[in-house]
Design a protein around this motif. Structure first.
Motif, mmCIF file in Angstrom:
data_model
loop_
_atom_site.group_PDB
_atom_site.id
_atom_site.type_symbol
_atom_site.label_atom_id
_atom_site.label_comp_id
_atom_site.label_asym_id
_atom_site.label_seq_id
_atom_site.Cartn_x
_atom_site.Cartn_y
_atom_site.Cartn_z
ATOM 1 N N ARG A 153 4.310 -9.942 -0.883
ATOM 2 C CA ARG A 153 5.060 -8.995 -1.878
ATOM 3 C C ARG A 153 6.460 -8.972 -1.107
ATOM 4 O O ARG A 153 6.470 -8.338 -0.156
ATOM 5 C CB ARG A 153 4.265 -7.766 -2.272
ATOM 6 N N GLY A 174 -6.494 -0.681 -3.557
ATOM 7 C CA GLY A 174 -5.536 -1.819 -2.805
ATOM 8 C C GLY A 174 -5.757 -1.224 -1.418
ATOM 9 O O GLY A 174 -6.588 -0.501 -1.029
ATOM 10 N N PHE A 175 -4.456 -1.709 -0.435
ATOM 11 C CA PHE A 175 -4.741 -1.318 0.663
ATOM 12 C C PHE A 175 -4.743 0.391 0.949
ATOM 13 O O PHE A 175 -5.624 0.678 1.797
ATOM 14 C CB PHE A 175 -3.416 -1.744 1.583
ATOM 15 N N VAL A 176 -4.230 1.031 0.354
ATOM 16 C CA VAL A 176 -4.273 2.387 0.357
ATOM 17 C C VAL A 176 -5.548 2.998 -0.035
ATOM 18 O O VAL A 176 -6.071 4.046 0.429
ATOM 19 C CB VAL A 176 -2.887 3.332 -0.166
ATOM 20 N N GLU A 235 0.114 -1.942 6.800
ATOM 21 C CA GLU A 235 -0.913 -2.995 6.643
ATOM 22 C C GLU A 235 -1.010 -3.549 7.984
ATOM 23 O O GLU A 235 -0.208 -3.739 8.760
ATOM 24 C CB GLU A 235 -0.011 -3.770 5.627
ATOM 25 N N ARG A 277 -10.772 -8.091 -8.365
ATOM 26 C CA ARG A 277 -10.585 -7.243 -7.284
ATOM 27 C C ARG A 277 -12.183 -6.475 -6.879
ATOM 28 O O ARG A 277 -12.620 -6.563 -5.964
ATOM 29 C CB ARG A 277 -9.531 -6.376 -7.158
ATOM 30 N N ASP A 325 -10.805 0.756 -10.298
ATOM 31 C CA ASP A 325 -9.689 -0.303 -10.380
ATOM 32 C C ASP A 325 -9.509 -0.951 -11.719
ATOM 33 O O ASP A 325 -10.612 -1.269 -12.280
ATOM 34 C CB ASP A 325 -9.602 -1.099 -9.195
ATOM 35 N N THR A 372 3.291 6.246 -3.293
ATOM 36 C CA THR A 372 4.429 6.918 -2.954
ATOM 37 C C THR A 372 5.261 6.959 -4.345
ATOM 38 O O THR A 372 5.650 6.143 -5.036
ATOM 39 C CB THR A 372 5.142 6.039 -2.154
ATOM 40 N N GLU A 409 1.034 8.803 2.078
ATOM 41 C CA GLU A 409 -0.058 7.882 3.069
ATOM 42 C C GLU A 409 1.017 7.166 4.053
ATOM 43 O O GLU A 409 1.969 6.701 3.518
ATOM 44 C CB GLU A 409 -0.708 6.719 2.341
ATOM 45 N N THR A 435 3.293 1.798 -7.421
ATOM 46 C CA THR A 435 4.284 2.221 -8.004
ATOM 47 C C THR A 435 5.672 1.477 -7.684
ATOM 48 O O THR A 435 6.351 1.645 -6.826
ATOM 49 C CB THR A 435 4.681 3.741 -7.492
ATOM 50 N N LYS A 490 10.872 -1.252 -2.382
ATOM 51 C CA LYS A 490 11.067 -0.470 -3.287
ATOM 52 C C LYS A 490 11.141 0.785 -3.081
ATOM 53 O O LYS A 490 11.662 1.524 -4.075
ATOM 54 C CB LYS A 490 9.536 -1.022 -4.187
HETATM 55 N N1 LIG Z 1 0.665 -1.028 1.419
HETATM 56 C C1 LIG Z 1 1.066 0.156 2.157
HETATM 57 O O1 LIG Z 1 1.399 -0.292 3.408
HETATM 58 C C2 LIG Z 1 1.235 1.312 1.664
HETATM 59 C C3 LIG Z 1 1.420 2.282 2.567
HETATM 60 C C4 LIG Z 1 1.683 3.755 2.352
HETATM 61 C C5 LIG Z 1 1.827 3.985 0.831
HETATM 62 N N2 LIG Z 1 1.770 2.947 -0.031
HETATM 63 C C6 LIG Z 1 1.883 3.539 -1.327
HETATM 64 O O2 LIG Z 1 0.593 3.578 -1.884
HETATM 65 C C7 LIG Z 1 0.517 3.068 -3.345
HETATM 66 C C8 LIG Z 1 -0.240 1.844 -3.360
HETATM 67 O O3 LIG Z 1 0.043 0.668 -2.650
HETATM 68 P P1 LIG Z 1 -1.055 -0.595 -2.063
HETATM 69 O O4 LIG Z 1 -0.252 -1.306 -1.372
HETATM 70 O O5 LIG Z 1 -2.376 -0.090 -1.855
HETATM 71 O O6 LIG Z 1 -1.093 -1.166 -3.507
HETATM 72 P P2 LIG Z 1 -1.998 -2.440 -4.221
HETATM 73 O O7 LIG Z 1 -1.195 -3.249 -5.051
HETATM 74 O O8 LIG Z 1 -2.534 -3.002 -2.994
HETATM 75 O O9 LIG Z 1 -3.204 -1.846 -5.019
HETATM 76 C C9 LIG Z 1 -3.007 -0.871 -6.053
HETATM 77 C C10 LIG Z 1 -4.236 -1.144 -7.065
HETATM 78 O O10 LIG Z 1 -4.180 -0.258 -8.094
HETATM 79 C C11 LIG Z 1 -4.873 -0.818 -9.189
HETATM 80 N N3 LIG Z 1 -4.383 -0.023 -10.351
HETATM 81 C C12 LIG Z 1 -3.355 -0.237 -11.116
HETATM 82 N N4 LIG Z 1 -3.449 0.692 -12.415
HETATM 83 C C13 LIG Z 1 -4.624 1.323 -12.283
HETATM 84 C C14 LIG Z 1 -5.262 2.179 -12.962
HETATM 85 N N5 LIG Z 1 -4.517 2.808 -14.246
HETATM 86 N N6 LIG Z 1 -6.469 2.691 -12.574
HETATM 87 C C15 LIG Z 1 -7.205 2.116 -11.734
HETATM 88 N N7 LIG Z 1 -6.693 1.319 -10.812
HETATM 89 C C16 LIG Z 1 -5.273 0.719 -11.211
HETATM 90 C C17 LIG Z 1 -4.515 -2.098 -9.053
HETATM 91 O O11 LIG Z 1 -5.467 -3.029 -9.700
HETATM 92 C C18 LIG Z 1 -4.458 -2.481 -7.591
HETATM 93 O O12 LIG Z 1 -5.690 -2.754 -7.124
HETATM 94 C C19 LIG Z 1 2.156 2.516 -3.466
HETATM 95 O O13 LIG Z 1 2.761 3.781 -4.311
HETATM 96 C C20 LIG Z 1 2.610 2.306 -2.170
HETATM 97 O O14 LIG Z 1 4.078 2.573 -2.218
HETATM 98 C C21 LIG Z 1 1.382 1.588 0.280
#
Ligand SMILES: NC(=O)c1ccc[n+]([C@@H]2O[C@H](COP(=O)([O-])OP(=O)(O)OC[C@H]3O[C@@H](n4cnc5c(N)ncnc54)[C@H](O)[C@@H]3O)[C@@H](O)[C@H]2O)c1
Length: 413
Positions: free
Chosen positions: A331, A8-10, A156, A34, A29, A121, A152, A84, A269
């Motif tokens: 979201r 995902g983003f991170v 976004e 995706r 993933d 997180t 991280e 998470t 969250k």
């Molecule tokens: N989005 C933000 O700005 C941001 C910033 C800092 C920290 N975070 C934290 O980073 C984490 C990820 O956030 P995000 O925005 O990247 O989420 P996201 O939903 O964009 O990406 C998460 C990815 O994980 C994949 N996934 C789920 N279970 C899996 C598994 N068992 N094996 C492999 N892939 C799996 C999902 O399919 C999805 O593509 C979260 O804990 C979030 O709180 C997010």
């Protein structure tokens, strides 16, 4: 050398970041759509600059793979960047994280030392009290697996810029070998690296997000105080506040500004997860509890402002659906909460426009029965009044289109 679970983003930013530094990176993933988008060299979400970086690295340093065994066997580091989301009572749901840890442990049985790093997180104490005992209970000895977290801080819409220009790298671990390997991994970035205990590492991320949420809820409450007293230009007041040199020169001031309430994937969250974690450990945090309550009440207050004294058959135009401009992420977007409130109040005639987020919104919120129109002008023409819910630059022109009532929920006009 590096495997990243979750693209995902991170995760994608992390994977491409390490590839950019010259490391070989495997991306894993569970989302088939995706992966297929990524394998074509495209991004599954809107994020400036990243598509070019993906195209540069795909197939030479960055590999999207389903072969977990080969990836983990070949790697010294396994990064977990999975979601998470909200769990029971607002706590963080760690099922995706543990599922990825399980896949890792099942993939390798050799004696090589690897570092398992949580970038997702996770509430303070999770590494020490949950992940580490879990890894050890599954036969992952300290000779084979070091455990760490590495929160991280990217935003976004600025993922790549924030990776390259990170303010600091936080490494949370009690394992000296894991720490030393991570320091070496990150050294080429040339940014300060702070080594702390695993719970401190986790806490720093929540400290950051709950402070941002507090500034937003404070601003929203002050806007409501000002509006209740009357005769106060809220936008002017905040802009003049920002002229204080202690605020100038950074983007922090953008969080000290009223709007529709905080949304997006992280702040709602993470504030709830820290509240749940603190309660579970025996302390009821008063500021945090009220920051969340103010945010939870904001959509209803905004919906009241938008509805005013209109009849229920009034056509309400919604400008903006994403949780912030320059993003298609919907979201926990305030727009969904406000539209839900309006529908609950009896307003069924809702037209909406967003420059990039309409498809995502329709996918995420199929229960919200609204009409999507192709332009802001079309929504303006079709509506009795319009409300700005996301501060897209193009909405600044709206007042020039006629004399319809514009409810500026972002205080941007
Ligand atoms: N989005 C933000 O700005 C941001 C910033 C800092 C920290 N975070 C934290 O980073 C984490 C990820 O956030 P995000 O925005 O990247 O989420 P996201 O939903 O964009 O990406 C998460 C990815 O994980 C994949 N996934 C789920 N279970 C899996 C598994 N068992 N094996 C492999 N892939 C799996 C999902 O399919 C999805 O593509 C979260 O804990 C979030 O709180 C997010």
């Amino acid at each position: 050398m590096v495997t990243v679970f979750g693209l995902g983003f991170v995760g994608l930013t992390t994977a491409l970041g390490f590839a950019h530094l010259g490391y070989k990176v495997y991306g894993i993933d569970v989302d088939a759509e995706r992966k297929s988008i990524l394998r074509k060299g495209q991004l599954p979400f809107m994020e400036p600059e990243m598509e070019d970086v993906l195209k540069d690295n795909l197939g030479n340093r960055f590999f999207v793979t389903d072969d977990v065994e080969t990836a983990v066997k070949d790697s010294d580091f396994v990064f977990y960047c999975v979601g998470t989301p909200y769990g029971r009572d607002g706590s963080a749901d760690l099922k995706y994280l543990f599922s990825a840890v399980d896949s890792t442990l099942q993939a390798v049985h050799d004696e090589k030392y690897r570092v398992l790093v949580t970038k997702s997180t996770i509430p303070p104490s999770t590494t020490a009290e949950k992940i580490l005992p879990y890894v050890r209970s599954k036969g992952g000895t300290s000779e084979r697996f070091g455990v760490a977290n590495n929160p991280e801080f990217l935003r976004e819409g600025h993922c790549w810029e924030d990776f390259l220009g990170a303010d600091r790298i936080v490494l949370g671990s009690e394992d000296k070998k894991a720490q030393a390997m991570l320091i070496a991994l990150y050294k080429p970035m040339g940014v300060p690296i702070k080594c702390v205990s695993s719970s401190t590492g986790e806490f720093i991320k929540y400290l950051s997000n709950t402070l941002l949420a507090t500034m937003i809820s404070y601003s929203n409450e002050m806007a409501q105080v000002a509006e209740t007293i009357g005769g106060i230009d809220v936008a002017d007041a905040f802009h003049i506040l920002h002229m204080d040199k202690r605020w100038n020169g950074g983007t922090m001031a953008s969080y000290v500004y009223p709007g529709c309430g905080y949304g997006g994937y992280c702040l709602p969250k993470d504030t709830n997860a820290l509240l749940a974690q603190s309660r579970e450990k025996g302390f009821e945090p008063q500021i945090l509890k009220n920051v969340i309550a103010i945010n939870d009440n904001r959509p209803a207050a905004m919906a009241q402002n938008i509805a005013g004294k209109s009849y229920h058959d009034a056509v309400i135009g919604i400008m903006g659906l994403s949780f912030k401009p320059e993003s298609d992420d919907v979201r926990d977007t305030p727009a969904a909460r406000i539209i839900r409130e309006l529908i609950k109040m009896g307003y069924k005639n809702i037209k909406a426009y967003d420059p990039v987020a309409m498809d995502e919104f329709a996918k995420y919120y199929p229960e919200l029965d609204i009409d999507f129109l192709p332009s802001a002008q079309a929504v303006y023409a079709a509506s009795d009044k319009v409300a700005i819910l996301t501060a897209w630059e193009e909405f600044r022109e709206i007042p020039q289109w006629g004399d319809k009532l514009v409810i500026d929920c972002r205080y941007m006009l």
